[in-house]
Motif scaffolding. Structure first.
Motif, PDB file in Angstrom:
ATOM      1  N   ILE A 114       0.859  -1.191   0.000  1.00 57.02           N
ATOM      2  CA  ILE A 114       0.000   0.000   0.000  1.00 57.02           C
ATOM      3  C   ILE A 114       0.889   1.233   0.000  1.00 57.02           C
ATOM      4  CG2 ILE A 114      -1.746   1.303   1.255  1.00 57.02           C
ATOM      5  CD1 ILE A 114      -2.646  -1.359   2.458  1.00 57.02           C
TER       6      ILE A 114
ATOM      7  N   PRO B 234      -3.499   6.205   0.537  1.00 53.66           N
ATOM      8  CA  PRO B 234      -4.933   6.219   0.248  1.00 53.66           C
ATOM      9  C   PRO B 234      -5.227   7.275  -0.816  1.00 53.66           C
ATOM     10  CG  PRO B 234      -4.497   7.331   2.316  1.00 53.66           C
ATOM     11  CD  PRO B 234      -3.191   6.757   1.839  1.00 53.66           C
TER      12      PRO B 234
ATOM     13  N   PHE C  24      -7.057   2.856  -2.628  1.00 58.53           N
ATOM     14  CA  PHE C  24      -5.649   2.958  -2.279  1.00 58.53           C
ATOM     15  C   PHE C  24      -4.806   2.964  -3.541  1.00 58.53           C
ATOM     16  CE2 PHE C  24      -7.396   0.831   1.481  1.00 58.53           C
ATOM     17  CZ  PHE C  24      -6.863   1.601   2.495  1.00 58.53           C
TER      18      PHE C  24
ATOM     19  N   VAL D 224      -1.545   1.491  -4.961  1.00 58.49           N
ATOM     20  CA  VAL D 224      -0.736   0.333  -4.588  1.00 58.49           C
ATOM     21  C   VAL D 224       0.385   0.120  -5.606  1.00 58.49           C
ATOM     22  CG1 VAL D 224      -2.611  -0.828  -3.360  1.00 58.49           C
ATOM     23  CG2 VAL D 224      -2.292  -1.266  -5.786  1.00 58.49           C
TER      24      VAL D 224
ATOM     25  N   ILE E 234      -2.883  -7.367  -1.609  1.00 56.96           N
ATOM     26  CA  ILE E 234      -3.531  -6.130  -1.194  1.00 56.96           C
ATOM     27  C   ILE E 234      -4.475  -6.416  -0.023  1.00 56.96           C
ATOM     28  CG2 ILE E 234      -5.121  -4.301  -1.903  1.00 56.96           C
ATOM     29  CD1 ILE E 234      -3.909  -4.692  -4.775  1.00 56.96           C
TER      30      ILE E 234
ATOM     31  N   VAL F 120      -3.947  -4.737   3.721  1.00 54.34           N
ATOM     32  CA  VAL F 120      -4.945  -3.888   4.374  1.00 54.34           C
ATOM     33  C   VAL F 120      -5.332  -4.482   5.725  1.00 54.34           C
ATOM     34  CG1 VAL F 120      -7.314  -3.010   4.225  1.00 54.34           C
ATOM     35  CG2 VAL F 120      -5.809  -2.887   2.240  1.00 54.34           C
TER      36      VAL F 120
END
Length: 104
Positions: free
Chosen positions: A16, A19, A37, A39, A48, A52
């Motif tokens: 990540i 955001p 997000f 990434v 992912i 998270v």
């Protein structure tokens, strides 16, 4: 000693990047209960999801991924292209919530 679990956790912490806080992302968060997000371009959906869940301590229902092409820009005669990047929309399970302002 570096173990496979340590390598995997280090990789998940790098998946990540940030955001996405935009008008569209805010609209989608309100309407569809999804968080956007930015990434890594080589990240997979399972990575992912795991990232998270590890970072934000929430349960993820699903992940949708979009490859965003970089825009072509020019300055005078020179033509350049921004880098391609990947966006992930993460749906949380009911009752789950990510609070980005927790540190304040």
């Amino acid at each position: 000693m570096i173990t496979a679990a340590t390598k995997t956790q280090d990789r998940l912490l790098q998946v990540i990047l940030a955001p996405q806080i935009t008008e569209k992302a805010t609209y989608i968060a309100d309407k569809h209960q999804q968080i956007a997000f930015k990434v890594r371009t080589d990240a997979t959906k399972p990575e992912i999801k795991a990232a998270v869940e590890l970072v934000f301590k929430v349960e993820v229902a699903s992940v949708s991924v979009i490859n965003v092409a970089g825009k072509v820009k020019r300055a005078g005669r020179r033509i350049g292209k921004r880098n391609d990047w990947k966006k992930a929309y993460v749906s949380l399970k009911p009752g789950q919530e990510i609070n980005f302002a927790a540190g304040e």
